[in-house]
Design a protein around this motif. Structure first.
Motif, PDB file in Angstrom:
ATOM      1  N   UNK A   8       0.825  -1.200   0.000  1.00  0.00           N
ATOM      2  CA  UNK A   8       0.000   0.000   0.000  1.00  0.00           C
ATOM      3  C   UNK A   8       0.866   1.258   0.000  1.00  0.00           C
ATOM      4  N   UNK A   9       0.452   2.226  -0.808  1.00  0.00           N
ATOM      5  CA  UNK A   9       1.167   3.499  -0.857  1.00  0.00           C
ATOM      6  C   UNK A   9       0.664   4.477   0.206  1.00  0.00           C
ATOM      7  N   UNK A  10      -0.655   4.459   0.455  1.00  0.00           N
ATOM      8  CA  UNK A  10      -1.258   5.314   1.474  1.00  0.00           C
ATOM      9  C   UNK A  10      -2.694   4.850   1.666  1.00  0.00           C
ATOM     10  N   UNK A  11      -3.455   5.559   2.528  1.00  0.00           N
ATOM     11  CA  UNK A  11      -4.746   5.022   2.949  1.00  0.00           C
ATOM     12  C   UNK A  11      -5.946   5.558   2.185  1.00  0.00           C
ATOM     13  N   UNK A  12      -5.774   6.432   1.204  1.00  0.00           N
ATOM     14  CA  UNK A  12      -6.935   6.989   0.512  1.00  0.00           C
ATOM     15  C   UNK A  12      -7.767   5.894  -0.145  1.00  0.00           C
ATOM     16  N   UNK A  13      -9.073   6.156  -0.251  1.00  0.00           N
ATOM     17  CA  UNK A  13     -10.009   5.119  -0.679  1.00  0.00           C
ATOM     18  C   UNK A  13      -9.719   4.565  -2.057  1.00  0.00           C
ATOM     19  N   UNK A  50      12.678  -1.202  -1.944  1.00  0.00           N
ATOM     20  CA  UNK A  50      13.111   0.018  -1.262  1.00  0.00           C
ATOM     21  C   UNK A  50      11.947   1.002  -1.212  1.00  0.00           C
ATOM     22  N   UNK A  51      11.419   1.306  -0.023  1.00  0.00           N
ATOM     23  CA  UNK A  51      10.362   2.318   0.071  1.00  0.00           C
ATOM     24  C   UNK A  51      10.917   3.714  -0.232  1.00  0.00           C
ATOM     25  N   UNK A  52      10.122   4.499  -0.919  1.00  0.00           N
ATOM     26  CA  UNK A  52      10.493   5.869  -1.295  1.00  0.00           C
ATOM     27  C   UNK A  52       9.488   6.825  -0.665  1.00  0.00           C
ATOM     28  N   UNK A  53       9.968   7.782   0.108  1.00  0.00           N
ATOM     29  CA  UNK A  53       9.073   8.757   0.737  1.00  0.00           C
ATOM     30  C   UNK A  53       8.755   9.897  -0.223  1.00  0.00           C
ATOM     31  N   UNK A  54       7.474  10.197  -0.339  1.00  0.00           N
ATOM     32  CA  UNK A  54       7.035  11.363  -1.095  1.00  0.00           C
ATOM     33  C   UNK A  54       5.897  12.013  -0.319  1.00  0.00           C
ATOM     34  N   UNK A  87       6.356   5.399  -2.305  1.00  0.00           N
ATOM     35  CA  UNK A  87       6.577   4.750  -3.583  1.00  0.00           C
ATOM     36  C   UNK A  87       7.452   3.540  -3.318  1.00  0.00           C
ATOM     37  N   UNK A  88       7.646   2.724  -4.349  1.00  0.00           N
ATOM     38  CA  UNK A  88       8.438   1.509  -4.171  1.00  0.00           C
ATOM     39  C   UNK A  88       9.380   1.315  -5.352  1.00  0.00           C
ATOM     40  N   UNK A  89      10.625   0.942  -5.019  1.00  0.00           N
ATOM     41  CA  UNK A  89      11.572   0.516  -6.039  1.00  0.00           C
ATOM     42  C   UNK A  89      11.857  -0.969  -5.851  1.00  0.00           C
ATOM     43  N   UNK A  90      11.674  -1.723  -6.923  1.00  0.00           N
ATOM     44  CA  UNK A  90      11.978  -3.151  -6.935  1.00  0.00           C
ATOM     45  C   UNK A  90      12.922  -3.391  -8.106  1.00  0.00           C
ATOM     46  N   UNK A  91      14.186  -3.658  -7.805  1.00  0.00           N
ATOM     47  CA  UNK A  91      15.168  -3.825  -8.877  1.00  0.00           C
ATOM     48  C   UNK A  91      15.245  -2.569  -9.731  1.00  0.00           C
ATOM     49  N   UNK A  92      15.061  -2.732 -11.021  1.00  0.00           N
ATOM     50  CA  UNK A  92      15.137  -1.609 -11.945  1.00  0.00           C
ATOM     51  C   UNK A  92      13.810  -0.922 -12.193  1.00  0.00           C
ATOM     52  N   UNK A  93      12.821  -1.190 -11.355  1.00  0.00           N
ATOM     53  CA  UNK A  93      11.477  -0.630 -11.523  1.00  0.00           C
ATOM     54  C   UNK A  93      11.117   0.231 -10.327  1.00  0.00           C
ATOM     55  N   UNK A  94      10.642   1.454 -10.569  1.00  0.00           N
ATOM     56  CA  UNK A  94      10.198   2.345  -9.495  1.00  0.00           C
ATOM     57  C   UNK A  94       8.796   2.836  -9.791  1.00  0.00           C
ATOM     58  N   UNK A  95       7.956   2.773  -8.757  1.00  0.00           N
ATOM     59  CA  UNK A  95       6.548   3.150  -8.897  1.00  0.00           C
ATOM     60  C   UNK A  95       6.219   4.258  -7.902  1.00  0.00           C
ATOM     61  N   UNK A  96       5.784   5.399  -8.428  1.00  0.00           N
ATOM     62  CA  UNK A  96       5.389   6.541  -7.607  1.00  0.00           C
ATOM     63  C   UNK A  96       3.998   6.988  -8.026  1.00  0.00           C
ATOM     64  N   UNK A  97       3.112   7.125  -7.058  1.00  0.00           N
ATOM     65  CA  UNK A  97       1.793   7.670  -7.368  1.00  0.00           C
ATOM     66  C   UNK A  97       1.348   8.608  -6.254  1.00  0.00           C
ATOM     67  N   UNK A  98       0.454   9.525  -6.612  1.00  0.00           N
ATOM     68  CA  UNK A  98      -0.063  10.516  -5.673  1.00  0.00           C
ATOM     69  C   UNK A  98       1.054  11.358  -5.069  1.00  0.00           C
ATOM     70  N   UNK A  99       2.030  11.664  -5.888  1.00  0.00           N
ATOM     71  CA  UNK A  99       3.171  12.471  -5.455  1.00  0.00           C
ATOM     72  C   UNK A  99       2.947  13.930  -5.840  1.00  0.00           C
ATOM     73  N   UNK A 100       3.257  14.829  -4.924  1.00  0.00           N
ATOM     74  CA  UNK A 100       3.336  16.252  -5.240  1.00  0.00           C
ATOM     75  C   UNK A 100       4.761  16.759  -5.081  1.00  0.00           C
ATOM     76  N   UNK A 101       5.436  16.326  -4.002  1.00  0.00           N
ATOM     77  CA  UNK A 101       6.832  16.712  -3.802  1.00  0.00           C
ATOM     78  C   UNK A 101       7.618  15.491  -3.336  1.00  0.00           C
TER      79      UNK A 101
END
Length: 259
Positions: A76-81, A152-156, A165-179
């Motif tokens: 989970x990235x965060x708790x929004x519905x 690797x968890x990524x803080x945004x 966000x999450x980095x797994x190997x050569x893949x990074x996934x970020x959503x609902x990011x502003x900064x």
């Protein structure tokens, strides 16, 4: 040799999805399947493992469309519905797999879920048909392993809400990011494929705009980047795709890539 990661975009839409209920916006009326977007989520697969990032209100539909018969864990990235409202639909996996489905999340996310889905987390007189969740706590952005791969968890920041966000190997996934801070961007550099949200062109208080997403991509310099968490206000898929840089693409539901 490390197993490649196969990524399926289960949903690429914003919180209301596309089409928006009752909207007569041209994108909502489009006949192009790429303009129809379920709520945002991705499936990561390697070897015999299936992992999903986020579990929104379209989770059941996404599992059926992609014929997913087992699930190893949800991150989970965060708790929004639009990222958690599908949790009850993990029940078939619990029943078929004979036990808990593992969730990875921060404590503040679990705290919100305890209130929203109290019946799942109660320890006494629990309804026997309720799903069962094994809680794996992400603390202090400490990396962890799933299926033999390091995550690797990524803080945004989603306006003032901390998200992961999450980095797994050569893949990074970020959503609902502003900064995102420079130190967290350093964790992403070297990634081959970056997925990042790009809500629309006009400024937004809690989401990257298209231009802001492109600026982040230019800093990270992945081999390829894909834009997700897309609003109908961004425009028609084919028109937006045609004006993006060569290594940047507008993701769409059902898109499959390999890293």
């Amino acid at each position: 040799m490390k197993s490649p990661i196969f990524i399926t975009f289960l949903g690429t839409g914003t919180s209301q999805g596309i089409p928006v209920i009752g909207s007569d916006h041209p994108v909502c009326l489009s006949k192009n399947p790429k303009d129809k977007r379920l709520r945002v989520s991705v499936l990561l697969q390697w070897d015999d493992f299936n992992y999903v990032i986020d579990c929104g209100p379209d989770f059941r539909t996404q599992m059926l469309l992609n014929n997913i018969k087992h699930l190893d864990a949800v991150l989970l990235t965060h708790d929004h519905s639009d990222h958690t409202a599908g949790i009850d639909d993990i029940r078939p996996f619990c029943f078929r797999q004979g036990g808990d489905v593992t969730f990875y999340a921060e404590q503040n996310v679990y705290n919100a879920l305890y209130k929203r889905f109290e019946y799942i987390f109660v320890t006494e007189n629990k309804y026997p048909g309720a799903p069962t969740i094994k809680e794996e706590l992400i603390e202090n952005l400490t990396p962890f392993n799933i299926g033999g791969k390091k995550v690797t968890p990524i803080r945004a920041m989603h306006n003032v809400l901390p998200v992961l966000g999450y980095r797994v190997g050569g893949f990074t996934y970020l959503t609902d990011v502003k900064t995102i801070s420079d130190s967290e961007i350093e964790k992403i550099k070297g990634t081959k494929v970056l997925v990042v949200n790009a809500l629309r062109e006009e400024p937004h208080v809690s989401h990257l705009t298209l231009s802001e997403a492109l600026e982040l991509i230019e800093i990270v310099k992945p081999e390829k980047a894909y834009l997700t968490h897309i609003s109908h206000w961004l425009g028609f898929h084919d028109e937006v795709e045609a004006r993006l840089p060569e290594n940047v693409h507008l993701a769409y539901d059902g898109l499959k890539i390999e890293v």
